[in-house]
Design an enzyme around this catalytic site. Structure first.
Site, PDB file in Angstrom:
ATOM      1  N   ARG A 170       1.005  -1.367   0.001  1.00  0.00           N
ATOM      2  CA  ARG A 170      -0.040  -0.055   0.024  1.00  0.00           C
ATOM      3  C   ARG A 170       0.958   1.234   0.052  1.00  0.00           C
ATOM      4  NH1 ARG A 170      -4.260  -1.732   4.070  1.00  0.00           N
ATOM      5  NH2 ARG A 170      -2.518  -1.755   5.348  1.00  0.00           N
ATOM      6  N   LYS A 173       9.706 -18.887  24.089  1.00  0.00           N
ATOM      7  CA  LYS A 173      10.577 -17.579  23.876  1.00  0.00           C
ATOM      8  C   LYS A 173      11.238 -17.428  25.218  1.00  0.00           C
ATOM      9  CE  LYS A 173       8.653 -16.699  19.754  1.00  0.00           C
ATOM     10  NZ  LYS A 173       9.326 -16.820  18.659  1.00  0.00           N
ATOM     11  N   HIS A 175       6.915 -26.507  12.450  1.00  0.00           N
ATOM     12  CA  HIS A 175       8.096 -26.996  12.447  1.00  0.00           C
ATOM     13  C   HIS A 175       8.511 -28.136  13.207  1.00  0.00           C
ATOM     14  CE1 HIS A 175       8.597 -22.884  11.117  1.00  0.00           C
ATOM     15  NE2 HIS A 175       8.616 -22.259  12.067  1.00  0.00           N
TER      16      HIS A 175
END
Ligand code: BG6
Length: 513
Positions: A68, A365, A267
């Site tokens: 955009r 994480k 994964h």
């Protein structure tokens, strides 16, 4: 009548090409949707340059960005240039860059703008003429999945989705491919209305990693491992993908998705499939995928889910010598977000080879360190003809595939400690890529983008694999949604206590890589 002499007969099906030689893509254009995103800048654009630098792209190549932003070709060229300078794997060479830059274009528009797609078609037709891209087009959708339907139908409407007269049109789809089985099926149907399955390339970038492809080489090029690769000898398998980074800046993508959807569904279940599948009858893409589909069809979550799974969310802690904030303090996350940043599950595979062998999968994480590895942990010897004290330090034999970093394979076994008494302790035998090979490994995206341009589909999961993976995962996602919230764990640790408890119940423990 005498038989023709053997030398006269040439098998027309025999491919004499030396398969070690790299293949160079034929003329084509690559269109990337989502060029303002992080993935495009960090991975896709640098990979395209690295391929050019390695001489694997044809002279007739063009790269088109669609977004955009109020950019012209030169603006986009600068973005690609900066991304390449910052993130390419191979050295920057001005002449390679110049050649690539000549084929860079930008088309401005939003996904629902028909005129923008007409402009895209015009731009591609021009490039076919002036760059010789041959009418072959790959469309890389590095965009949120809820935009796939509109982009696919726009490509179809503007006549860009067909493969006729020897030209090809392929679509490359980034994950997440849906958020459960039903939505994945719906997406597959939408994409399938526009592109035939053999033109759809679903990216799972783990399959582009050298160390992951090496699982197949290790298993099927050697005689050593296969006799042990089954429930008679293997006690359990641990697949770990740990990251030390937090989620700062990624709330838009990650909040509401979580670790299981982000990583396990794709994964880690693909790694499981590579480890557990039977030998394919050849490396023909259809044969390879057939074996993966078989093993994923036989895979289930072990129950009861309260005991066989765990999830967590990081809170503030210390990492790499610095203090880091918890998920709730990361920008963009709701203060009461229940998105898990750690997930662990136990799978069982109902086949003769694997019945009774748990496959433990975990990801998170802000864990202790960044490491992805697969550990095949073997049973203990049925009898040890030693005094107990001689083997106190002896663990279980293990074969550890180090996917990253420090790529390689470790075999752990017991060995006598030098000295006048018999004491047995674990030692490691190591294969390390850095020592064994002089070549450095290509980035996963280099390999996968090249495969798309070559039309080589082996490393791309088909619709059925994606759906089977959701089918495996859906029960735990539903269970978690209905029961409780993720357990907090301090950043820099190895996840919540429930993850340790999950293995302790069966007398096992996670490796501390
Ligand atoms: C992506 C996930 O697929 O893989 C990310 O969406 C994750 O959350 C990334 O950080 C990790 O990739 P790699 O190759 O660095 O292990």
């Amino acid at each position: 009548m005498s038989e023709p002499a053997a030398a006269e007969w040439v098998n027309p099906l025999r491919d004499e090409r030396d398969r070690r030689l790299p293949r160079i893509a034929g003329p084509c254009a690559l269109v990337i949707f989502g060029v303002t995103g992080d993935l495009a800048r960090r991975k896709l654009m640098p990979a395209v340059y690295d391929l050019a630098n390695r001489g694997l792209l044809p002279p007739g190549f063009a790269l088109i960005g669609f977004a955009r932003r109020d950019w012209v070709d030169e603006d986009f060229g600068r973005i690609v240039h900066d991304a390449v300078r910052a993130n390419s794997r191979t050295p920057f060479r001005e002449e390679v860059w110049q050649r690539l830059a000549e084929g860079i274009r930008f088309v401005q528009g939003s996904f629902d703008d028909e005129d923008a797609f007409a402009q895209l078609a015009t731009t591609l037709a021009e490039l076919d003429k002036i760059r010789g891209t041959g009418g072959n087009h790959a469309f890389y959708l590095s965009i949120p999945p809820d935009s796939f339907p509109v982009v696919c139908s726009q490509l179809s409407r503007s006549g860009l989705a067909g493969s006729e007269d020897g030209r090809w049109s392929r679509v490359v789809i980034e994950k997440p491919f849906g958020h459960d089985l039903a939505s994945a099926r719906a997406l597959n149907a939408v994409v399938g209305e526009v592109f035939p399955e053999d033109s759809v390339f679903r990216i799972d970038h783990y399959l582009g990693k050298e160390t992951v492809q090496n699982i197949l080489a290790m298993r099927f090029a050697n005689q050593l491992f296969d006799p042990l690769w089954n429930a008679h000898y293997v006690d359990h398998v641990q697949i770990t993908m740990a990251e030390d980074i937090g989620l700062g800046g990624r709330a838009g993508y990650y909040d509401g998705i979580g670790a299981a959807r982000d990583v396990i569904q794709n994964h880690l279940l693909q790694l499981l499939a590579f480890i557990a599948m039977e030998e394919p009858i050849s490396f023909d893409p259809a044969e390879l995928r057939a074996e993966k589909i078989k093993v994923l069809s036989a895979t289930r979550l072990a129950e009861p889910l309260d005991e066989t799974t765990a999830r967590g969310q990081y809170v503030a802690g210390w990492q790499n010598g610095g203090e880091v904030v918890g998920l709730h303090e990361e920008q963009g996350f709701a203060p009461d977000s229940t998105t898990e940043t750690f997930a662990a599950i136990t799978c069982e595979i109902n086949t003769r080879r694997w019945a009774g062998v748990p496959f433990y999968l975990r990801t998170g994480k802000r864990l202790g360190r960044r490491v992805t590895e697969i550990a095949i942990v073997f049973k203990r010897a049925p009898h040890l003809p030693f005094d107990d004290t001689m083997t106190t330090e002896l663990g279980q034999n293990a074969l550890v595939i180090r996917v990253q970093p420090d790529e390689g394979v470790t075999l752990r076994f017991g060995s006598k400690v030098p000295g006048s008494s018999m004491e047995v302790r674990d030692v490691n035998m190591d294969f390390s890529y850095g020592q064994a090979f002089t070549e450095s490994s290509p980035e996963a995206y280099e390999r996968l983008i090249l495969d798309v341009l070559l039309g080589e589909p082996s490393l791309f999961p088909v619709d059925e694999e994606v759906e089977l993976s959701w089918k495996i995962l859906d029960p735990v996602l539903e269970h978690w949604a209905a029961h409780g919230v993720p357990e907090p764990y301090e950043a820099g640790t190895w996840g919540p206590p429930s993850a340790d408890e999950m293995l302790r119940r069966s007398g096992r423990e996670w490796r501390r890589p």
